[in-house]
Design a protein around this motif. Structure first.
Motif, PDB file in Angstrom:
ATOM      1  N   GLN A 104       0.799  -1.216   0.000  1.00 56.01           N
ATOM      2  CA  GLN A 104       0.000   0.000   0.000  1.00 56.01           C
ATOM      3  C   GLN A 104       0.838   1.275   0.000  1.00 56.01           C
ATOM      4  O   GLN A 104       0.300   2.364  -0.101  1.00 56.01           O
ATOM      5  CB  GLN A 104      -0.928   0.003   1.223  1.00 56.01           C
ATOM      6  N   GLU A 107       2.522   5.335  -3.002  1.00 58.00           N
ATOM      7  CA  GLU A 107       1.523   6.053  -3.776  1.00 58.00           C
ATOM      8  C   GLU A 107       1.216   7.367  -3.063  1.00 58.00           C
ATOM      9  O   GLU A 107       1.107   7.410  -1.836  1.00 58.00           O
ATOM     10  CB  GLU A 107       0.244   5.215  -3.902  1.00 58.00           C
ATOM     11  N   VAL A 150      -5.380   5.598  -8.859  1.00 62.79           N
ATOM     12  CA  VAL A 150      -5.309   4.134  -8.892  1.00 62.79           C
ATOM     13  C   VAL A 150      -6.268   3.491  -7.899  1.00 62.79           C
ATOM     14  O   VAL A 150      -6.726   2.368  -8.106  1.00 62.79           O
ATOM     15  CB  VAL A 150      -3.874   3.633  -8.617  1.00 62.79           C
ATOM     16  N   ASN A 151      -6.582   4.186  -6.794  1.00 61.69           N
ATOM     17  CA  ASN A 151      -7.549   3.647  -5.857  1.00 61.69           C
ATOM     18  C   ASN A 151      -8.015   4.748  -4.922  1.00 61.69           C
ATOM     19  O   ASN A 151      -7.383   5.799  -4.813  1.00 61.69           O
ATOM     20  CB  ASN A 151      -6.968   2.472  -5.061  1.00 61.69           C
ATOM     21  N   LEU A 207     -12.104   7.504  -9.737  1.00 61.30           N
ATOM     22  CA  LEU A 207     -11.062   6.727 -10.418  1.00 61.30           C
ATOM     23  C   LEU A 207     -11.019   6.980 -11.922  1.00 61.30           C
ATOM     24  O   LEU A 207     -10.169   6.422 -12.622  1.00 61.30           O
ATOM     25  CB  LEU A 207     -11.267   5.234 -10.149  1.00 61.30           C
ATOM     26  N   TYR A 218     -11.171  -4.101  -1.943  1.00 59.41           N
ATOM     27  CA  TYR A 218     -10.355  -4.686  -0.872  1.00 59.41           C
ATOM     28  C   TYR A 218     -10.915  -4.282   0.485  1.00 59.41           C
ATOM     29  O   TYR A 218     -11.247  -3.116   0.708  1.00 59.41           O
ATOM     30  CB  TYR A 218      -8.912  -4.190  -1.006  1.00 59.41           C
ATOM     31  N   ILE A 235     -10.900  -0.342   0.264  1.00 59.41           N
ATOM     32  CA  ILE A 235     -10.175   0.311  -0.828  1.00 59.41           C
ATOM     33  C   ILE A 235     -10.725  -0.177  -2.159  1.00 59.41           C
ATOM     34  O   ILE A 235     -10.858  -1.390  -2.388  1.00 59.41           O
ATOM     35  CB  ILE A 235      -8.663   0.021  -0.747  1.00 59.41           C
ATOM     36  N   ARG A 236     -11.032   0.768  -3.064  1.00 57.95           N
ATOM     37  CA  ARG A 236     -11.516   0.428  -4.407  1.00 57.95           C
ATOM     38  C   ARG A 236     -10.388   0.679  -5.393  1.00 57.95           C
ATOM     39  O   ARG A 236      -9.905   1.800  -5.530  1.00 57.95           O
ATOM     40  CB  ARG A 236     -12.724   1.262  -4.797  1.00 57.95           C
ATOM     41  N   TYR A 237      -9.978  -0.378  -6.081  1.00 56.98           N
ATOM     42  CA  TYR A 237      -8.879  -0.296  -7.046  1.00 56.98           C
ATOM     43  C   TYR A 237      -9.417  -0.324  -8.474  1.00 56.98           C
ATOM     44  O   TYR A 237     -10.335  -1.101  -8.784  1.00 56.98           O
ATOM     45  CB  TYR A 237      -7.936  -1.489  -6.886  1.00 56.98           C
ATOM     46  N   ARG A 238      -8.806   0.471  -9.324  1.00 58.74           N
ATOM     47  CA  ARG A 238      -9.100   0.345 -10.751  1.00 58.74           C
ATOM     48  C   ARG A 238      -8.689  -1.036 -11.231  1.00 58.74           C
ATOM     49  O   ARG A 238      -7.573  -1.488 -10.983  1.00 58.74           O
ATOM     50  CB  ARG A 238      -8.324   1.406 -11.547  1.00 58.74           C
ATOM     51  N   ARG A 241      -5.443  -1.331 -13.223  1.00 64.77           N
ATOM     52  CA  ARG A 241      -4.201  -0.828 -12.664  1.00 64.77           C
ATOM     53  C   ARG A 241      -3.731  -1.621 -11.441  1.00 64.77           C
ATOM     54  O   ARG A 241      -2.871  -1.165 -10.712  1.00 64.77           O
ATOM     55  CB  ARG A 241      -4.363   0.651 -12.247  1.00 64.77           C
ATOM     56  N   PHE A 242      -4.318  -2.790 -11.227  1.00 62.05           N
ATOM     57  CA  PHE A 242      -4.015  -3.532 -10.009  1.00 62.05           C
ATOM     58  C   PHE A 242      -3.830  -4.999 -10.342  1.00 62.05           C
ATOM     59  O   PHE A 242      -4.595  -5.572 -11.122  1.00 62.05           O
ATOM     60  CB  PHE A 242      -5.164  -3.380  -9.012  1.00 62.05           C
TER      61      PHE A 242
END
Length: 252
Positions: A104, A107, A150-151, A207, A218, A235-238, A241-242
């Motif tokens: 984590q 960033e 990214v998130n 995002l 996540y 956590i919300r990730y694209r 991009r993950f």
């Protein structure tokens, strides 16, 4: 163990906690059980003898499976596999707190809104904060080196710990690192869950992705050494991009 479907033996890896290895072995047996397998498990003593571990270790392994919803334990009646336990239940992986911090970190983050806010415990998180009416919520948007989002993350932290958090630390550090290294929380474990979801309006806007496009969601539940939940991160990730990579060691 007559009628039970656990493996005849388990080679234990000294690098991993015994309770974790036993729980994962039992978990695999439960999810892969034949339809004719009994729902009642052997006693703690019998299971401990089968795996060659202490009763306390076996009890901790069973508690993990109970928390996951795969078994139920009834005093004076025994331990039973939940009939609804399906093969599609989520896989749990063991890693270190340092590994999560490293994943984590690196960033740049910007706080969303006016800053931390004291809010009622969300209904979906109430089970993690028993007896607590309010938590402090932090919302951050993270960017990569090129300035692309990214998130975005939400952390729900116990108020008595939030009082000691310097929000400027959250611009470069993940919450778990701030709690451990700045606030002094002795973190014992983190339970991670990663799910595929569709981007809702707020997530899509933050995002910069199309509405209802795939994202990874996540959830990280952080426990201190007393077993108390001190932080729940969402956590919300694209999705583009993950990546999620796991390295597993085979027992020697």
């Amino acid at each position: 163990m007559s009628g039970f479907f656990a493996p005849d033996s388990l080679v234990l890896n000294r690098k991993l906690p015994l309770w974790y290895q036993v729980s994962q072995s039992l978990r695999a047996s439960i999810l892969g059980r034949p339809a004719s397998a009994p729902l009642r498990l052997p006693t703690e003593d019998t299971l401990a003898g089968h795996y060659g571990v202490s009763v306390l270790t076996m009890r901790q392994a069973l508690k993990e499976l109970e928390t996951e919803g795969l078994i139920s334990r009834h005093r004076r009646h025994g331990t039973f596999i939940e009939p609804a336990a399906l093969r599609g239940a989520p896989v749990r992986l063991l890693g270190s707190v340092d590994a999560i911090v490293a994943q984590q970190s690196g960033e740049r983050a910007t706080l969303l809104g006016p800053g931390p806010a004291t809010v009622p415990v969300p209904a979906e998180l109430a089970e993690h904060f028993p007896g607590t009416a309010e938590v402090v919520r932090y919302r951050r948007l993270r960017f990569d080196e090129a300035g692309e989002p990214v998130n975005w993350a939400e952390n729900h932290v116990l108020p008595e710990l939030a009082d000691r958090i310097d929000v400027t630390d959250l611009e470069s550090w993940p919450m778990v690192k701030v709690l451990r290294d700045r606030v002094g929380v002795r973190i014992s474990r983190i339970t991670d869950t990663v799910e595929a979801r569709l981007a809702q309006p707020e997530t899509a806007a933050l995002l910069r992705v199309p509405l209802l496009s795939p994202i990874l969601h996540y959830t990280g539940i952080v426990y201190d050494e007393s077993g108390r939940v001190v932080d729940v991160a969402r956590i919300r990730y694209r999705g583009d991009r993950f990546s999620f990579t796991v390295t597993m060691e085979a027992p020697g």
